[in-house]
Scaffold this active site. Sequence first.
Site, mmCIF file in Angstrom:
data_model
loop_
_atom_site.group_PDB
_atom_site.id
_atom_site.type_symbol
_atom_site.label_atom_id
_atom_site.label_comp_id
_atom_site.label_asym_id
_atom_site.label_seq_id
_atom_site.Cartn_x
_atom_site.Cartn_y
_atom_site.Cartn_z
ATOM 1 N N GLY A 12 0.918 -1.299 -0.243
ATOM 2 C CA GLY A 12 -0.133 -0.007 0.008
ATOM 3 C C GLY A 12 0.781 1.282 0.089
ATOM 4 N N ALA A 13 2.034 1.125 -0.570
ATOM 5 C CA ALA A 13 3.029 2.295 -0.322
ATOM 6 C C ALA A 13 2.540 3.489 -1.233
ATOM 7 C CB ALA A 13 4.638 1.695 -0.897
ATOM 8 N N ALA A 14 1.628 3.320 -2.124
ATOM 9 C CA ALA A 14 1.221 4.736 -2.929
ATOM 10 C C ALA A 14 0.093 5.355 -1.956
ATOM 11 C CB ALA A 14 0.787 4.352 -4.167
ATOM 12 N N ASP A 43 1.866 -1.993 -4.422
ATOM 13 C CA ASP A 43 0.571 -1.488 -4.736
ATOM 14 C C ASP A 43 -0.381 -2.150 -5.621
ATOM 15 O OD1 ASP A 43 -1.726 0.548 -4.225
ATOM 16 O OD2 ASP A 43 -0.432 1.359 -2.882
ATOM 17 N N GLY A 90 -4.370 -1.911 1.639
ATOM 18 C CA GLY A 90 -6.028 -2.101 2.035
ATOM 19 C C GLY A 90 -6.771 -1.038 1.828
ATOM 20 N N ALA A 131 -2.677 -2.367 8.102
ATOM 21 C CA ALA A 131 -4.272 -2.190 7.666
ATOM 22 C C ALA A 131 -5.453 -2.836 8.482
ATOM 23 C CB ALA A 131 -4.489 -2.945 6.207
ATOM 24 N N ASP A 160 -2.032 3.270 19.285
ATOM 25 C CA ASP A 160 -2.919 3.571 20.503
ATOM 26 C C ASP A 160 -2.099 3.999 21.686
ATOM 27 O OD1 ASP A 160 -5.366 2.884 19.068
ATOM 28 O OD2 ASP A 160 -3.959 1.064 18.791
ATOM 29 N N ARG A 163 -0.812 7.204 21.765
ATOM 30 C CA ARG A 163 -1.895 8.170 21.869
ATOM 31 C C ARG A 163 -2.340 8.339 23.570
ATOM 32 N NH1 ARG A 163 -5.529 5.618 17.126
ATOM 33 N NH2 ARG A 163 -5.026 7.239 15.675
ATOM 34 N N HIS A 188 -7.250 -3.440 18.101
ATOM 35 C CA HIS A 188 -7.069 -2.096 17.605
ATOM 36 C C HIS A 188 -8.515 -1.536 17.197
ATOM 37 C CE1 HIS A 188 -5.667 1.624 15.500
ATOM 38 N NE2 HIS A 188 -6.062 1.170 14.356
#
Length: 332
Positions: A12-14, A43, A90, A131, A160, A163, A188
């Site tokens: 999903g590098a793009a 991708d 994803g 993802a 998380d 955060r 998650h």
Amino acid sequence: MAKEPVRVLVTGAAGQIGYALVPMIARGIMLGPDQPVILHMLDIPPAAEALNGVKMELVDAAFPLLKGVVATTDAVEACTGVSVAVMVGGFPRKEGMERKDVMSKNVSIYKAQASALEKYAAPNCKVLVVANPANTNALILKEFAPSIPEKNITCLTRLDHNRALGQISERLNVQVSDVKNVIIWGNHSSTQYPDVTHATIKTPEGEKPVPALVNDDAWLKGEFITTVQQRGAAIIKARKLSSALSAASSACDHIRDWVLGTPEGTWVSMGVYSDGSYNVPAGLIYSFPVTCSGGEWKIVQGLSIDEFSRGKLDATAAELAEEKALAYSCLS
Ligand SMILES: NC(=O)c1ccc[n+]([C@@H]2O[C@H](COP(=O)([O-])OP(=O)(O)OC[C@H]3O[C@@H](n4cnc5c(N)ncnc54)[C@H](O)[C@@H]3O)[C@@H](O)[C@H]2O)c1
Ligand SMILES: O=C(O)C[C@H](O)C(=O)O
């Protein structure tokens, strides 16, 4: 002597996390300032041109540690010889959706990519699934790549965790680097349990417990928990896009600590394959407190769990069991 380059896969590098993540990896933020890397970026064909643009920018940035870039839409080429795989590819949720609403699209990707990783990645490749639904995608990847050791397949709950550190730091007006040992238990998702029972703050007089310093049980058991649980949704509402720079930075934290080790006396949260610790059902990818050393994570044992926490640990485990069943129904 200069180290041999490590091949790192980003799927999903793009996309938007990919765009934030690949420069961090190329700068040594993930594997250290003396570790050369070769980036493998995967991708899908509709994103091939954008992916090539990212490759052009990586070349243009002239990162000294970056020894090569493979940009491809072929999963076999992408997975070949990689020692670290960060699975971001994803579809993200949109406003108003839960993370499990992207289940059917995303689990089938993880089933397909499991076999490419199993066959072509380097032995002992460390896998981090980002993802969503991250825990369940990681579980599907594990189940459809049976020869990859289960200890090598993890999912991201470090965002998380970070955060939670950020919320405590703001509430107590202390440096975030002085807060440690919060825990994210479970999924998650909005059932995750951010737990500060064992967290501490570094002060000039030594380490002090967070619950005593906050001194507001209602906030710790209420607003603090829901803020962390709902932070992803709050970012989507504000940006109209899901979190990206914080996700990329946390993915680097996750791999860096796994590979290079956690500091003495500090634990972090990682989604890992449950062995039944803390009476969490075995066979789920569940976020636990872990320490890392020598490239291996270990669940922190022996922490006390009060009744309030027990209920939260069980609720998020129940959601993961449901997600697992839903994932299998999507795949069948
Ligand atoms: N675990 C976490 O803490 C966390 C945090 C933020 C986002 N996420 C999740 O990370 C994922 C990516 O988020 P994003 O904002 O970068 O999304 P994005 O839509 O910007 O990028 C995703 C990329 O994946 C690509 N892709 C789709 N199918 C693919 C496949 N089969 N193989 C390879 N690539 C594929 C898309 O073409 C796109 O370029 C989402 O599922 C999102 O919900 C998780
Ligand atoms: O919340 C989302 O859908 C994106 C991501 O998982 C996040 O936590 O920011």
